[in-house]
Write an enzyme that holds these catalytic residues in place. Structure first.
Site, PDB file in Angstrom:
ATOM      1  N   GLU A 202     -14.415  -1.453  -2.223  1.00  0.00           N
ATOM      2  CA  GLU A 202     -14.689  -1.594  -0.794  1.00  0.00           C
ATOM      3  C   GLU A 202     -16.011  -0.942  -0.423  1.00  0.00           C
ATOM      4  O   GLU A 202     -16.272   0.208  -0.777  1.00  0.00           O
ATOM      5  CB  GLU A 202     -13.556  -0.997   0.050  1.00  0.00           C
ATOM      6  CG  GLU A 202     -13.799  -1.153   1.543  1.00  0.00           C
ATOM      7  CD  GLU A 202     -12.589  -0.849   2.408  1.00  0.00           C
ATOM      8  OE1 GLU A 202     -12.717  -0.926   3.657  1.00  0.00           O
ATOM      9  OE2 GLU A 202     -11.518  -0.537   1.849  1.00  0.00           O
TER      10      GLU A 202
ATOM     11  N   ASP B  80       0.823  -1.209   0.000  1.00  0.00           N
ATOM     12  CA  ASP B  80       0.000   0.000   0.000  1.00  0.00           C
ATOM     13  C   ASP B  80       0.861   1.264   0.000  1.00  0.00           C
ATOM     14  O   ASP B  80       1.876   1.328   0.724  1.00  0.00           O
ATOM     15  CB  ASP B  80      -0.875   0.027   1.252  1.00  0.00           C
ATOM     16  CG  ASP B  80      -2.354  -0.049   0.946  1.00  0.00           C
ATOM     17  OD1 ASP B  80      -2.750   0.275  -0.187  1.00  0.00           O
ATOM     18  OD2 ASP B  80      -3.117  -0.426   1.842  1.00  0.00           O
TER      19      ASP B  80
END
Length: 313
Positions: free
Chosen positions: A230, A132
């Site tokens: 998400e 990330d």
């Protein structure tokens, strides 16, 4: 496995039996068969031993194969998941919440991401490791994003990076991909934007749904090899999956995405307190570890540990 000087993920030619695919013995022991694909190239349940690449991810989309992804933040846990055959691991900035003690992902630094990503790479030999880009490491623009991504690729050895944002991150993704760094995008609920979005489902309503579709197409056009969806309504996630030619990875986005990802501490029952509705607990490691710690402490206090077999003369 150690990180080579170049920082690139290196294949490991020998793997323990059962790594990357459950053996017949393991299947009979656990009662859980491997994915019934019959394809030796399958991401999960296949027989390959080299590092999985973004090309393998694209090929899985073409043949309609679903695949699992878990987060990992240390070499030991990552090695367990690698032996279990998990094909893709995300060194997520979720480490802030579940590994470093932060309240959100926002405080996570690039130095922390680099250190823990390198540990996960060292603990694995087959999985594609995605690191990330934390908050503040790419928002200034493409050049900052490239510098940050190079840290994770060169110093940690990850095979790809992930960053949040759709249309707003198009230029960052485009430069990274043009520079040879594979990018996994992340749209819908983007936790780094918690101060503006909060923790709620994204894409509800016609206008919001159209924006999410535009974001999905923008990251695909920029060159992302996959996109995380998400907290998105299942019907919208299914539509995004249908219109994109790159894989979608769902988390709280229903069953119709190409892949599913969970934060491993939620999946393994280590998370304290409330767990997201979209997560499923497959084991209660928090209870098991607590029980083991109490048993150890009781034996020390009671004088029954160490015994003769634990003692040197």
């Amino acid at each position: 496995m150690t990180v080579q000087p170049s920082g690139a993920q290196q294949p490991h030619v020998e793997r323990p039996a059962g790594a990357g695919a459950l053996s017949a013995a393991a299947s009979s022991t656990t009662g859980a068969p491997t994915a019934a694909t019959g394809n030796p190239k399958a991401l999960y349940g296949g027989t390959g031993t080299r590092r999985i690449t973004v090309h393998d991810i694209s090929a899985a989309k073409e043949r309609g194969e679903k695949w699992p992804m878990l987060t990992a933040y240390d070499a030991m846990t990552a090695s367990v998941f690698d032996e279990a055959g998990i094909p893709v691991m995300l060194v997520g900035d979720s480490m802030g919440n579940c590994h470093l003690g932060y309240e959100t992902t926002v405080p996570v630094t690039l130095d922390e991401m680099t250190m823990l990503s390198a540990a996960v790479v060292r603990g694995t030999s087959r999985a594609l490791i995605v690191g990330d880009l934390p908050f503040g490491s790419y928002q200034e623009g493409p050049v900052q994003a490239l510098r940050s991504a190079m840290r994770l690729v060169k110093d940690a050895g990850v095979g790809a990076v992930k960053l949040e944002g759709g249309e707003r991150s198009h230029d960052q993704i485009e430069l990274l991909v043009r520079s040879g760094i594979p990018v996994m995008a992340h749209i819908g609920l983007t936790p780094q934007s918690v101060n503006t979005l909060g923790y709620r489902v994204q894409g509800r309503g016609e206008e919001a749904a159209q924006q999410l579709l535009r974001d999905a197409k923008a990251v695909q056009d920029a060159g992302a090899f996959a996109v995380v969806l998400e907290l998105v309504p299942a019907e919208l996630a299914a539509e995004v999956t249908r219109v994109l030619h790159i894989p979608t990875v769902g988390i709280g986005a229903g069953p119709d995405t190409d892949a599913q990802v969970l934060v491993y501490t939620d999946m393994a029952g280590l998370t304290q307190g409330r767990v997201p509705r979209f997560s499923k607990q497959y084991v209660n490691l928090r209870r098991a570890l607590g029980d083991a710690a109490r048993e150890f402490a009781d034996e020390v206090v009671g004088g029954t540990f160490p015994q003769e077999e634990h003692t040197f003369h």
